[in-house]
Write a protein that holds these residues in place. Structure first.
Motif, PDB file in Angstrom:
ATOM      1  N   TYR A   2       0.836  -1.209   0.000  1.00 60.38           N
ATOM      2  CA  TYR A   2       0.000   0.000   0.000  1.00 60.38           C
ATOM      3  C   TYR A   2       0.869   1.257   0.000  1.00 60.38           C
ATOM      4  CZ  TYR A   2      -3.117   3.633   1.768  1.00 60.38           C
ATOM      5  OH  TYR A   2      -3.820   4.807   1.936  1.00 60.38           O
ATOM      6  N   TYR A   3       1.932   1.256   0.780  1.00 58.41           N
ATOM      7  CA  TYR A   3       2.828   2.424   0.843  1.00 58.41           C
ATOM      8  C   TYR A   3       3.492   2.670  -0.517  1.00 58.41           C
ATOM      9  CZ  TYR A   3       6.673   5.422   2.364  1.00 58.41           C
ATOM     10  OH  TYR A   3       7.562   6.458   2.498  1.00 58.41           O
ATOM     11  N   LEU A   4       3.962   1.612  -1.162  1.00 62.72           N
ATOM     12  CA  LEU A   4       4.617   1.770  -2.463  1.00 62.72           C
ATOM     13  C   LEU A   4       3.634   2.256  -3.529  1.00 62.72           C
ATOM     14  CD1 LEU A   4       6.887  -1.415  -2.547  1.00 62.72           C
ATOM     15  CD2 LEU A   4       7.609   0.951  -2.212  1.00 62.72           C
ATOM     16  N   ILE A   5       2.439   1.699  -3.529  1.00 61.17           N
ATOM     17  CA  ILE A   5       1.442   2.117  -4.520  1.00 61.17           C
ATOM     18  C   ILE A   5       1.048   3.573  -4.307  1.00 61.17           C
ATOM     19  CG2 ILE A   5      -0.934   1.744  -5.283  1.00 61.17           C
ATOM     20  CD1 ILE A   5       1.004  -0.321  -6.343  1.00 61.17           C
ATOM     21  N   ALA A   6       0.907   3.967  -3.058  1.00 62.71           N
ATOM     22  CA  ALA A   6       0.551   5.365  -2.780  1.00 62.71           C
ATOM     23  C   ALA A   6       1.672   6.312  -3.186  1.00 62.71           C
ATOM     24  CB  ALA A   6       0.221   5.537  -1.299  1.00 62.71           C
ATOM     25  N   LYS A   7       2.940   5.952  -2.911  1.00 57.99           N
ATOM     26  CA  LYS A   7       4.074   6.797  -3.291  1.00 57.99           C
ATOM     27  C   LYS A   7       4.215   6.882  -4.808  1.00 57.99           C
ATOM     28  CE  LYS A   7       5.756   8.323   0.559  1.00 57.99           C
ATOM     29  NZ  LYS A   7       5.817   9.793   0.806  1.00 57.99           N
ATOM     30  N   ALA A   8       3.841   5.820  -5.511  1.00 57.41           N
ATOM     31  CA  ALA A   8       3.904   5.829  -6.975  1.00 57.41           C
ATOM     32  C   ALA A   8       2.699   6.513  -7.601  1.00 57.41           C
ATOM     33  CB  ALA A   8       4.010   4.402  -7.502  1.00 57.41           C
ATOM     34  N   MET A  46      -0.389   5.625  -7.786  1.00 58.61           N
ATOM     35  CA  MET A  46      -1.238   4.705  -8.539  1.00 58.61           C
ATOM     36  C   MET A  46      -2.421   4.212  -7.722  1.00 58.61           C
ATOM     37  SD  MET A  46       1.290   2.336 -10.852  1.00 58.61           S
ATOM     38  CE  MET A  46       2.060   1.568  -9.430  1.00 58.61           C
ATOM     39  N   TYR A  47      -2.619   4.800  -6.530  1.00 59.15           N
ATOM     40  CA  TYR A  47      -3.713   4.338  -5.687  1.00 59.15           C
ATOM     41  C   TYR A  47      -5.056   4.602  -6.373  1.00 59.15           C
ATOM     42  CZ  TYR A  47      -6.854   3.829  -1.711  1.00 59.15           C
ATOM     43  OH  TYR A  47      -7.874   3.435  -0.885  1.00 59.15           O
ATOM     44  N   ASP A  48      -5.983   3.662  -6.213  1.00 55.25           N
ATOM     45  CA  ASP A  48      -7.327   3.729  -6.783  1.00 55.25           C
ATOM     46  C   ASP A  48      -7.294   3.678  -8.310  1.00 55.25           C
ATOM     47  OD1 ASP A  48     -10.069   3.720  -6.531  1.00 55.25           O
ATOM     48  OD2 ASP A  48     -10.252   5.891  -6.550  1.00 55.25           O
ATOM     49  N   THR A  49      -6.390   2.871  -8.847  1.00 48.11           N
ATOM     50  CA  THR A  49      -6.336   2.613 -10.280  1.00 48.11           C
ATOM     51  C   THR A  49      -6.242   1.102 -10.506  1.00 48.11           C
ATOM     52  OG1 THR A  49      -3.917   2.781 -10.372  1.00 48.11           O
ATOM     53  CG2 THR A  49      -5.186   4.811 -10.733  1.00 48.11           C
ATOM     54  N   LEU A  50      -6.554   0.683 -11.706  1.00 45.10           N
ATOM     55  CA  LEU A  50      -6.450  -0.743 -12.023  1.00 45.10           C
ATOM     56  C   LEU A  50      -5.007  -1.242 -12.036  1.00 45.10           C
ATOM     57  CD1 LEU A  50      -9.204  -1.178 -14.782  1.00 45.10           C
ATOM     58  CD2 LEU A  50      -9.347  -1.609 -12.317  1.00 45.10           C
ATOM     59  N   PRO A  51      -4.018  -0.447 -12.517  1.00 46.31           N
ATOM     60  CA  PRO A  51      -2.628  -0.909 -12.406  1.00 46.31           C
ATOM     61  C   PRO A  51      -2.186  -1.158 -10.968  1.00 46.31           C
ATOM     62  CG  PRO A  51      -2.752   0.849 -14.016  1.00 46.31           C
ATOM     63  CD  PRO A  51      -4.098   0.766 -13.369  1.00 46.31           C
ATOM     64  N   ALA A  52      -2.798  -0.504 -10.007  1.00 51.58           N
ATOM     65  CA  ALA A  52      -2.467  -0.765  -8.606  1.00 51.58           C
ATOM     66  C   ALA A  52      -2.806  -2.186  -8.200  1.00 51.58           C
ATOM     67  CB  ALA A  52      -3.200   0.224  -7.699  1.00 51.58           C
ATOM     68  N   ILE A  53      -3.753  -2.814  -8.874  1.00 55.54           N
ATOM     69  CA  ILE A  53      -4.075  -4.216  -8.621  1.00 55.54           C
ATOM     70  C   ILE A  53      -3.220  -5.136  -9.474  1.00 55.54           C
ATOM     71  CG2 ILE A  53      -5.958  -5.891  -8.480  1.00 55.54           C
ATOM     72  CD1 ILE A  53      -7.924  -3.574  -8.463  1.00 55.54           C
ATOM     73  N   VAL A  54      -2.919  -4.707 -10.700  1.00 52.89           N
ATOM     74  CA  VAL A  54      -2.187  -5.560 -11.642  1.00 52.89           C
ATOM     75  C   VAL A  54      -0.773  -5.839 -11.158  1.00 52.89           C
ATOM     76  CG1 VAL A  54      -1.226  -5.660 -13.975  1.00 52.89           C
ATOM     77  CG2 VAL A  54      -3.575  -4.847 -13.613  1.00 52.89           C
ATOM     78  N   LEU A  55      -0.045  -4.806 -10.744  1.00 55.16           N
ATOM     79  CA  LEU A  55       1.376  -4.967 -10.418  1.00 55.16           C
ATOM     80  C   LEU A  55       1.615  -5.903  -9.230  1.00 55.16           C
ATOM     81  CD1 LEU A  55       2.719  -1.350 -11.043  1.00 55.16           C
ATOM     82  CD2 LEU A  55       2.863  -3.354 -12.531  1.00 55.16           C
ATOM     83  N   PRO A  56       1.001  -5.688  -8.060  1.00 56.04           N
ATOM     84  CA  PRO A  56       1.255  -6.630  -6.959  1.00 56.04           C
ATOM     85  C   PRO A  56       0.703  -8.034  -7.227  1.00 56.04           C
ATOM     86  CG  PRO A  56      -0.416  -5.038  -6.336  1.00 56.04           C
ATOM     87  CD  PRO A  56       0.152  -4.562  -7.624  1.00 56.04           C
ATOM     88  N   SER A  57      -0.402  -8.144  -7.971  1.00 60.96           N
ATOM     89  CA  SER A  57      -0.918  -9.471  -8.310  1.00 60.96           C
ATOM     90  C   SER A  57       0.078 -10.241  -9.159  1.00 60.96           C
ATOM     91  CB  SER A  57      -2.258  -9.348  -9.037  1.00 60.96           C
ATOM     92  OG  SER A  57      -3.230  -8.710  -8.231  1.00 60.96           O
ATOM     93  N   ALA A  58       0.692  -9.559 -10.122  1.00 58.39           N
ATOM     94  CA  ALA A  58       1.711 -10.214 -10.942  1.00 58.39           C
ATOM     95  C   ALA A  58       2.955 -10.542 -10.122  1.00 58.39           C
ATOM     96  CB  ALA A  58       2.079  -9.313 -12.120  1.00 58.39           C
ATOM     97  N   ALA A  59       3.346  -9.664  -9.218  1.00 52.92           N
ATOM     98  CA  ALA A  59       4.542  -9.901  -8.411  1.00 52.92           C
ATOM     99  C   ALA A  59       4.415 -11.160  -7.566  1.00 52.92           C
ATOM    100  CB  ALA A  59       4.820  -8.686  -7.526  1.00 52.92           C
ATOM    101  N   PHE A  60       3.252 -11.391  -6.990  1.00 54.99           N
ATOM    102  CA  PHE A  60       3.078 -12.571  -6.149  1.00 54.99           C
ATOM    103  C   PHE A  60       2.803 -13.835  -6.960  1.00 54.99           C
ATOM    104  CE2 PHE A  60       2.672  -9.440  -2.847  1.00 54.99           C
ATOM    105  CZ  PHE A  60       3.158 -10.092  -1.724  1.00 54.99           C
ATOM    106  N   ALA A  61       2.507 -13.691  -8.245  1.00 52.68           N
ATOM    107  CA  ALA A  61       2.304 -14.865  -9.097  1.00 52.68           C
ATOM    108  C   ALA A  61       3.599 -15.321  -9.762  1.00 52.68           C
ATOM    109  CB  ALA A  61       1.256 -14.563 -10.168  1.00 52.68           C
TER     110      ALA A  61
END
Length: 303
Positions: free
Chosen positions: A154-160, A162-177
């Motif tokens: 959450y901290y990284l997404i907020a600093k980037a 990208m909070y409250d966007t669809l890429p905010a879900i895409v990036l961490p989902s891909a990282a853990f997969a």
């Protein structure tokens, strides 16, 4: 002439003398009879019932009216089935949430495949010791639970920003997969004979050509496997969409079902209709590639 030359020839004593003996059981039939496992068959039937009964209840209940939910037998077929619950779900922007889930799942899956396939090829075909340590890092990634990293994510997404966007879900989902995807692809690429790579190298092919013309076509079963597996996980993901988005137009289907339950707490048939509609796309993907999923998951682990 000696007497031995006139001795009558005798038939072998081990030849059967009776022609009416019953034929023996074929060895193939005996082998099949010995392999029969009634307890295993009973356990499989019980497991099938345990899986199908909840699915049947969800589908049947979604066809009931709101008033008739508490009156009839839960497992009985409704006497007056209705599609009113499905119409109610479709009228609450179901298409928007379906589109969001499709974009998030496709983006995360494609990103995972691109990064994981390149990493797996480098680990298998590379000779550097650093690549071996890289594979160990991917193995370590399997031991990190997703819930333990939600605050740093959450901290990284907020600093980037990208909070409250669809890429905010895409990036961490891909990282853990990526970790599990890399492990599956590495074990599959190791099964490709080295002679094929050496033959292409002798013809002057570089790594990119070998990756595109040799490794990629032969890895199709494993790629289909990880595509289905990762798509299932991203499609059903709930924690990242819940923490990293807040706008209604950025919701995905799991959040839609959750919010629908909060809005219509008593209307259980409408909630189950939302569950059925949100399950159909990914269920179709799983049915289409279930054989490749099983074969790819077991590939490379027999050595």
């Amino acid at each position: 002439m000696s007497a031995l030359s006139h001795a009558p020839t005798t038939e072998p004593t081990n030849r059967p003398t009776s022609t009416g003996a019953a034929p023996s059981t074929p060895p193939g039939r005996l082998a099949r009879a010995r392999r029969t496992n009634p307890l295993g068959a009973l356990g499989g039937l019980l497991w099938l019932v345990l899986v199908l009964v909840p699915v049947y209840w969800v589908v049947v209940t979604s066809l009931r009216s709101r008033e008739g939910f508490f009156d009839a037998n839960p497992l009985a077929v409704p006497t007056h089935p209705t599609l009113e619950n499905y119409r109610l779900v479709l009228d609450h922007d179901f298409g928007l949430y379906l589109l969001n889930s499709t974009l998030v799942t496709a983006g995360a899956t494609l990103l995972t495949l691109a990064v994981s396939f390149l990493a797996a090829y480098a680990i298998v075909r590379g000779t550097s010791r650093a690549l071996r340590w890289t594979f160990s890092v991917f193995l370590l990634g399997l031991a990190i639970p997703l819930q333990a990293t939600i605050i740093p994510v959450y901290y990284l997404i907020a600093k980037a920003q990208m909070y409250d966007t669809l890429p905010a879900i895409v990036l961490p989902s891909a990282a853990f997969a990526i970790p599990l995807t890399v492990i599956i692809l590495v074990n599959f690429l190791r099964d490709i004979p080295d002679e094929l790579f050496e033959s292409m190298r002798a013809d002057g092919a570089g790594h990119w050509r070998m990756l595109w013309n040799l490794a990629l076509p032969l890895s199709r079963p494993a790629l289909i496997t990880v595509t289905i597996y990762d798509a299932l996980n991203v499609w059903n993901g709930f924690l990242f969409p819940l923490i990293l988005t807040q706008s209604p137009d950025k919701r995905v289907l799991p959040l839609f079902v959750w919010s629908f339950q909060g809005e219509f707490t008593i209307n259980v048939p409408a909630i189950l209709a939302a569950v059925v509609l949100s399950t159909l796309p990914i269920l179709a993907l799983y049915v289409f590639g279930r054989r490749q999923l099983i074969s790819g998951l077991t590939a490379g682990f027999g050595k």
